[in-house]
Design a protein around this motif. Structure first.
Motif, PDB file in Angstrom:
ATOM      1  N   THR A 333       0.898  -1.157   0.000  1.00 44.26           N
ATOM      2  CA  THR A 333       0.000   0.000   0.000  1.00 44.26           C
ATOM      3  C   THR A 333       0.925   1.192   0.000  1.00 44.26           C
ATOM      4  OG1 THR A 333      -1.627  -1.234   1.299  1.00 44.26           O
ATOM      5  CG2 THR A 333      -1.876   1.161   1.303  1.00 44.26           C
ATOM      6  N   VAL A 334       0.820   2.053  -0.955  1.00 41.16           N
ATOM      7  CA  VAL A 334       1.856   3.030  -1.257  1.00 41.16           C
ATOM      8  C   VAL A 334       1.260   4.437  -1.168  1.00 41.16           C
ATOM      9  CG1 VAL A 334       3.579   3.699  -2.974  1.00 41.16           C
ATOM     10  CG2 VAL A 334       2.915   1.295  -2.763  1.00 41.16           C
ATOM     11  N   ASP A 335       1.907   5.284  -0.379  1.00 41.29           N
ATOM     12  CA  ASP A 335       1.323   6.606  -0.091  1.00 41.29           C
ATOM     13  C   ASP A 335       2.206   7.792  -0.456  1.00 41.29           C
ATOM     14  OD1 ASP A 335      -0.849   5.311   0.967  1.00 41.29           O
ATOM     15  OD2 ASP A 335      -0.343   5.687   3.060  1.00 41.29           O
ATOM     16  N   ASP A 336       3.509   7.549  -0.683  1.00 40.11           N
ATOM     17  CA  ASP A 336       4.422   8.687  -0.860  1.00 40.11           C
ATOM     18  C   ASP A 336       4.892   8.814  -2.297  1.00 40.11           C
ATOM     19  OD1 ASP A 336       4.265   9.248   1.806  1.00 40.11           O
ATOM     20  OD2 ASP A 336       6.005   8.028   2.333  1.00 40.11           O
ATOM     21  N   LYS A 341       6.959   7.066  -7.602  1.00 43.04           N
ATOM     22  CA  LYS A 341       7.870   7.259  -8.719  1.00 43.04           C
ATOM     23  C   LYS A 341       8.777   6.028  -8.909  1.00 43.04           C
ATOM     24  CE  LYS A 341      11.079  10.621 -10.484  1.00 43.04           C
ATOM     25  NZ  LYS A 341      12.062  11.609 -10.152  1.00 43.04           N
ATOM     26  N   ALA A 342       9.400   5.610  -7.825  1.00 44.60           N
ATOM     27  CA  ALA A 342      10.366   4.501  -7.938  1.00 44.60           C
ATOM     28  C   ALA A 342       9.681   3.208  -8.377  1.00 44.60           C
ATOM     29  CB  ALA A 342      11.064   4.299  -6.598  1.00 44.60           C
ATOM     30  N   ILE A 343       8.507   2.932  -7.825  1.00 42.68           N
ATOM     31  CA  ILE A 343       7.855   1.654  -8.144  1.00 42.68           C
ATOM     32  C   ILE A 343       7.213   1.720  -9.529  1.00 42.68           C
ATOM     33  CG2 ILE A 343       6.103  -0.011  -7.389  1.00 42.68           C
ATOM     34  CD1 ILE A 343       6.707   0.964  -4.480  1.00 42.68           C
ATOM     35  N   SER A 344       6.702   2.890  -9.904  1.00 40.15           N
ATOM     36  CA  SER A 344       6.136   3.028 -11.258  1.00 40.15           C
ATOM     37  C   SER A 344       7.199   2.765 -12.313  1.00 40.15           C
ATOM     38  CB  SER A 344       5.565   4.431 -11.474  1.00 40.15           C
ATOM     39  OG  SER A 344       4.443   4.626 -10.650  1.00 40.15           O
ATOM     40  N   LYS A 361      -2.594  13.226  -7.871  1.00 42.04           N
ATOM     41  CA  LYS A 361      -1.657  14.293  -8.276  1.00 42.04           C
ATOM     42  C   LYS A 361      -0.509  13.681  -9.059  1.00 42.04           C
ATOM     43  CE  LYS A 361      -2.298  17.159  -4.230  1.00 42.04           C
ATOM     44  NZ  LYS A 361      -1.764  17.373  -2.891  1.00 42.04           N
ATOM     45  N   PHE A 362       0.035  12.592  -8.544  1.00 42.78           N
ATOM     46  CA  PHE A 362       1.183  11.947  -9.203  1.00 42.78           C
ATOM     47  C   PHE A 362       0.831  11.535 -10.634  1.00 42.78           C
ATOM     48  CE2 PHE A 362       3.507   8.036 -10.293  1.00 42.78           C
ATOM     49  CZ  PHE A 362       4.808   8.545 -10.289  1.00 42.78           C
ATOM     50  N   TYR A 363      -0.402  11.070 -10.827  1.00 45.46           N
ATOM     51  CA  TYR A 363      -0.811  10.631 -12.167  1.00 45.46           C
ATOM     52  C   TYR A 363      -1.297  11.796 -13.043  1.00 45.46           C
ATOM     53  CZ  TYR A 363      -0.495   5.654 -10.925  1.00 45.46           C
ATOM     54  OH  TYR A 363      -0.067   4.396 -10.567  1.00 45.46           O
ATOM     55  N   GLY A 364      -1.178  13.019 -12.527  1.00 48.67           N
ATOM     56  CA  GLY A 364      -1.524  14.185 -13.333  1.00 48.67           C
ATOM     57  C   GLY A 364      -3.014  14.423 -13.485  1.00 48.67           C
ATOM     58  N   ARG A 365      -3.789  13.892 -12.576  1.00 50.22           N
ATOM     59  CA  ARG A 365      -5.233  14.170 -12.601  1.00 50.22           C
ATOM     60  C   ARG A 365      -5.725  14.527 -11.193  1.00 50.22           C
ATOM     61  NH1 ARG A 365      -7.714   8.414 -12.354  1.00 50.22           N
ATOM     62  NH2 ARG A 365      -5.934   7.072 -12.687  1.00 50.22           N
ATOM     63  N   PRO A 366      -5.151  15.629 -10.653  1.00 50.96           N
ATOM     64  CA  PRO A 366      -5.483  15.983  -9.268  1.00 50.96           C
ATOM     65  C   PRO A 366      -6.949  16.373  -9.109  1.00 50.96           C
ATOM     66  CG  PRO A 366      -4.300  17.774 -10.340  1.00 50.96           C
ATOM     67  CD  PRO A 366      -4.293  16.624 -11.300  1.00 50.96           C
TER      68      PRO A 366
END
Ligand code: G3P
Ligand code: CA
Length: 380
Positions: A333-336, A341-344, A361-366
């Motif tokens: 379960t990934v929150d940071d 970034k690293a796992i993607s 936000k990370f995926y560019g759809r905040p």
């Protein structure tokens, strides 16, 4: 050759044409470079997927009205939940198989605090406060309005999924299924009754529309027997086998458990754990695929450790193996952002996250609206 092409800064179109020719594939370069994307599309699952783990559970008590409503309003693709069954046969959403951690059971039923959830009726469970623990555990995120929240039935979680303009899907885990014989059939009956095993209406344009797709429900389990029963009950519904190492799961290189190890830091202990061999890992994936899984849910070792940091089961070779077998990958379960970034970069197809706001936000759809604003708007 690809490096040379990149260094020459060819336009995206030229690069795409070159890549397609080099790789000998038809279709888009994206699909060639991102095998999980095409696999997810085949199953009707968004790519990359934002799976709100126990709801938006960083910001509100897990698996309660505000955590699921917030996740829906933020725009998460899925509401994730753990399904168990009360003594009187009602499916409810709760992670632990006792009520100790997330309720005031010790005050309300002092002699029964350690008893399994399955020994309580729904009426008994509904007397418990499932919100105040969060305020104590997370004073920085506490809200007076969380005190007195109730444990939810599956019906109530479905009401939330259906209740807004965003129409997220349901990502449902059979939790400790050996304690609940027949839970897979019960789940099928409930989903059928609520109209979630057939096509559902489309969301308005511009809103999350996962409930309208073939991947509207994803079933997940750590337990092989439960996967078999889910497959029997709901053969057409996508299923994910959650990954773990040890007895009954993927064979581990060492049979030492965290308890036996004497280690102090759980995350540091798990970070040293390895699968026994690539062959054993491949065999586990083959079994999953042969028994109806369309994906895996591996654990991840997180940069900053913590309670959610486990074995690294998202190593690049593991992800390649899964994709090669036609399996998508949703790590838990990934929150940071540092881990997103690293796992993607190792090639996964979404995440289980307690912080849907951050993953979006990370995926560019905040989300257009902040967590704070949504919580106020929905009454918290
Ligand atoms: O279901 C994915 C993830 O939730 C597995 O871990 O223990 O949080 O249910 P857990
Ligand atoms: Ca779960």
């Amino acid at each position: 050759m690809l490096n040379r092409l990149c260094r020459n800064a060819l336009s995206k179109t030229v690069l795409a044409t070159a890549l397609t020719a080099v790789m000998g594939v038809s279709g888009s370069v994206m699909a060639a470079n991102e095998p999980g994307k095409a696999l997810a599309a085949k199953a009707g699952i968004p790519w990359p997927a934002v799976i709100a783990h126990r709801g938006a559970s960083f910001n509100a008590p897990e698996e309660t009205v505000p955590s699921y409503t917030l996740a829906r309003e933020l725009g998460a693709d899925y509401l994730e939940m753990d399904i168990q069954r009360t003594k009187d046969g009602v499916l409810i959403a709760l992670h632990d198989d006792t009520l100790e951690r997330t309720t005031n059971v010790a005050e309300v039923y002092p002699d029964r605090a350690k008893d399994p959830l399955s020994s309580f009726t729904l009426e008994e469970i509904k007397r418990l406060d499932a919100g105040s623990w969060f305020n104590k555990a997370h004073p920085d995120r506490a809200r007076a309005s969380y005190a007195g929240l109730k444990i939810l039935t599956l019906d109530e979680v479905i009401d939330i999924a259906e209740g807004g303009k965003n129409k997220p899907g349901l990502y449902i885990e059979t939790k400790v299924p050996a304690q609940f014989p027949g839970v897979e059939e019960d789940l099928k009956k409930k989903l059928e009754q609520r109209g979630w095993l057939s096509q559902r209406p489309a969301a308005e344009k511009g809103h999350v529309n996962v409930a309208h797709s073939a991947g509207r429900v994803v079933l997940q389990t750590f337990e092989k027997p439960s996967l078999e029963l889910l497959q029997k009950a709901m053969p057409d519904t996508p299923k994910v086998l959650l990954l773990w190492t040890g007895d009954g799961y993927i064979p581990a290189a060492s049979d030492k458990t965290f308890k036996d190890s004497g280690a102090k830091d759980k995350a540091a202990f798990y970070a040293t754990q390895q699968v026994k061999s690539k062959e054993e890992f491949a065999a586990y994936l083959d079994w999953a695929k042969a028994h109806g899984a369309i994906g895996t849910g591996p654990s991840a070792a997180l940069k900053n450790g913590g309670d959610q940091s486990y074995m690294d089961l998202v190593q690049p070779w593991m992800n390649t193996m899964a994709h090669d077998r036609g399996l998508i990958i949703h790590p838990y379960t990934v929150d940071d952002a540092v881990d997103f970034k690293a796992i993607s970069a190792r090639g996964v197809d979404g995440f289980f996250t307690n912080r849907a706001s951050e993953l979006l936000k990370f995926y560019g759809r905040p989300s257009k609206e902040s967590v704070e604003s949504i919580l106020k708007r929905i009454g918290y």
